[in-house]
Design a protein around this motif. Structure first.
Motif, mmCIF file in Angstrom:
data_model
loop_
_atom_site.group_PDB
_atom_site.id
_atom_site.type_symbol
_atom_site.label_atom_id
_atom_site.label_comp_id
_atom_site.label_asym_id
_atom_site.label_seq_id
_atom_site.Cartn_x
_atom_site.Cartn_y
_atom_site.Cartn_z
ATOM 1 N N VAL A 1 2.457 -8.907 -9.633
ATOM 2 C CA VAL A 1 1.311 -7.837 -9.279
ATOM 3 C C VAL A 1 1.800 -6.025 -9.198
ATOM 4 O O VAL A 1 1.951 -6.415 -8.164
ATOM 5 N N ARG A 2 1.841 -5.778 -9.777
ATOM 6 C CA ARG A 2 2.038 -4.112 -9.530
ATOM 7 C C ARG A 2 1.002 -3.397 -8.473
ATOM 8 O O ARG A 2 -0.329 -3.076 -8.918
ATOM 9 N N GLY A 3 1.117 -2.898 -7.759
ATOM 10 C CA GLY A 3 0.456 -2.349 -6.914
ATOM 11 C C GLY A 3 1.508 -1.696 -5.915
ATOM 12 O O GLY A 3 2.299 -2.658 -5.312
ATOM 13 N N ASN A 4 0.714 -1.483 -4.480
ATOM 14 C CA ASN A 4 1.098 -0.942 -3.975
ATOM 15 C C ASN A 4 0.702 -1.247 -2.644
ATOM 16 O O ASN A 4 1.695 -1.477 -0.670
ATOM 17 N N SER A 5 -0.320 -2.375 -2.220
ATOM 18 C CA SER A 5 -1.705 -2.390 -1.349
ATOM 19 C C SER A 5 -1.338 -4.306 -0.808
ATOM 20 O O SER A 5 -1.267 -4.676 -2.066
ATOM 21 N N ASP A 6 -1.651 -4.248 -0.011
ATOM 22 C CA ASP A 6 -1.806 -5.785 0.671
ATOM 23 C C ASP A 6 -3.087 -6.205 1.355
ATOM 24 O O ASP A 6 -3.139 -5.911 1.371
ATOM 25 N N LEU A 7 -3.494 -8.017 0.909
ATOM 26 C CA LEU A 7 -4.723 -8.124 1.371
ATOM 27 C C LEU A 7 -4.231 -9.251 2.844
ATOM 28 O O LEU A 7 -3.340 -9.919 2.918
ATOM 29 N N LEU A 8 -4.646 -8.475 3.499
ATOM 30 C CA LEU A 8 -5.002 -9.728 5.066
ATOM 31 C C LEU A 8 -6.605 -10.009 5.527
ATOM 32 O O LEU A 8 -7.637 -9.343 5.097
ATOM 33 N N ILE A 9 -6.405 -11.520 5.385
ATOM 34 C CA ILE A 9 -7.924 -12.140 5.353
ATOM 35 C C ILE A 9 -7.825 -12.777 6.080
ATOM 36 O O ILE A 9 -6.896 -13.528 6.537
ATOM 37 N N THR A 10 -8.957 -13.004 6.598
ATOM 38 C CA THR A 10 -9.448 -14.068 7.746
ATOM 39 C C THR A 10 -9.588 -15.706 7.768
ATOM 40 O O THR A 10 -10.220 -15.375 6.689
ATOM 41 N N ILE A 11 -9.466 -16.279 8.454
ATOM 42 C CA ILE A 11 -9.779 -18.081 8.269
ATOM 43 C C ILE A 11 -10.027 -17.833 9.673
ATOM 44 O O ILE A 11 -8.700 -18.779 10.353
#
Length: 395
Positions: free
Chosen positions: A137-147
């Motif tokens: 994946v090309r990009g500069n951001s990450d995701l934080l997801i809550t469970i």
């Protein structure tokens, strides 16, 4: 000479003298006794030497007999000491048996855990095959997801809401679609799955036991399989999936004041997931930065995040400072659940992200506390600058 006047094997001179002299009446006079002893010992003493020795032996023997027969206190003490010795012997034997039993149980438990681990890894290779080509994946951001606060196994249907295991699966499927969509929109490379506790409903209160549709064992099995599939699907869309877990209060084994701090069933869920997904190269479970079962930390794009369930931590200035002081570090953000509502705040420069719960309102706790709100989870888009935007995902 008769046999009884012979010297026995390994018999000392003193023993021989005492034995022969004690038969003096049978032998005859003291001169006869002296003659017998000289012959047996190969000596040439007078009868007087043997008679005096024998008399000394008798006095000593008689004195000792009198001492122990007359002194009841001494006899009582000796008897008590013997009893104490016997008691200690029994205690030692019982402790040894108990220790051996514990060792046998521990060995069998370890054997079963090793077997369980092997089976989970083996089944994981069948159910969750490794990707043939790397996910890029090309990009500069990450995701934080809550469970957070899934409360899998909880079952209710009333005026305020409806929830059960089937609804839980449906919500997570919708959540998965939303995560993939947001990840694509922001060109997120990696995803950080933070499991914030209360994954299962548990059985800590009678009211919860009544409301549960599945028992605790079924809850663990069901939610472990569900979340393993959830995380595996994420690995198809992000270059790297990192899972970090802390425990919640609903997974403890006993009442709050009696439960051991580190005995939480949420740990078993993350253990099963880790072993089941160990074959997939771009999924990892982080435990290195976990301070204990209730506090963990992760780094996203160079920023430090603390993860807690929230039952020990309050989202105010006092609670934040206590947590930072205990860990000995200042994070960029603290992510928590527990309060069943989504929120965003900033306290002394520290961002506070509070995730909602998946079950919404309608159980005894939310009704009694007059808590209402839609089921929700939280997605944060993160970069080197921190959290760029936050999505409270409603169901």
């Amino acid at each position: 000479m008769s046999y009884k006047y012979q010297r026995y094997e390994n018999e000392s001179p003193e023993e021989l003298i005492f034995r022969i002299c004690s038969h003096k009446n049978e032998i005859g006079t003291w001169s006869d006794v002296g003659r017998v002893l000289n012959e047996l010992l190969g000596e040439n003493y007078t009868e007087s030497a043997y008679r005096k020795k024998y008399q000394s032996f008798e006095k000593m023997f008689s004195g000792n007999q009198k001492l122990f027969s007359d002194n009841e206190e001494v006899l009582s003490e000796i008897s008590e000491q013997r009893r104490e010795l016997e008691k200690e012997k029994i205690k030692f034997r019982d402790e040894r048996n108990a220790w051996n039993k514990q060792n046998r149980i521990a060995a069998r438990t370890e054997q079963k855990l090793d077997y369980l681990e092997e089976q989970l890894v083996s089944m994981g290779k069948v159910n969750f095959s490794n990707h043939t080509t790397p996910v890029t994946v090309r990009g500069n951001s990450d995701l934080l997801i809550t469970i957070s606060d899934i409360h899998y196994g909880l079952n209710y249907n009333n005026y305020f809401g409806t929830y059960n295991s089937d609804i839980c699966k449906n919500y997570l499927a919708k959540y998965l679609e939303k995560i993939i969509s947001i990840g694509s929109r922001h060109k997120a490379r990696n995803i950080h799955v933070v499991m914030l506790g209360d994954i299962i409903s548990g059985s800590i209160h009678k009211s919860i036991q009544i409301a549960n549709r599945e028992n605790v064992i079924e809850q663990i099995k069901g939610v472990s399989e569900l979340l393993s599939s959830f995380v595996y699907e994420l690995s198809n869309h992000f270059a790297k999936v990192t899972v970090t877990s802390v425990s919640g209060n609903h997974s403890r084994l006993d009442k709050k004041d009696e439960a051991l701090h580190d005995e939480r069933l949420d740990d078993i869920v993350s253990f099963i997931m880790e072993k089941s997904l160990s074959n997939v190269d771009n999924i990892s479970f982080q435990t290195y930065y976990n301070f204990d079962t209730s506090i963990a930390s992760i780094k996203i794009c160079g920023k430090l995040y603390f993860l807690v369930h929230g039952d020990y931590d309050t989202p105010n200035e006092t609670g934040v400072m206590r947590l930072c002081s205990m860990v000995g570090n200042i994070p960029y953000a603290i992510v928590m659940g527990h309060r069943h509502s989504a929120a965003y705040n900033e306290i002394n420069g520290i961002v506070i992200v509070q995730s909602g719960c998946l079950c919404g309102s309608g159980d005894d706790y939310t009704i009694q506390k007059r808590l209402s709100g839609l089921p929700s989870q939280t997605i944060c888009v993160c970069s080197e600058h921190g959290i760029d935007c936050m999505y409270p995902v409603k169901f």
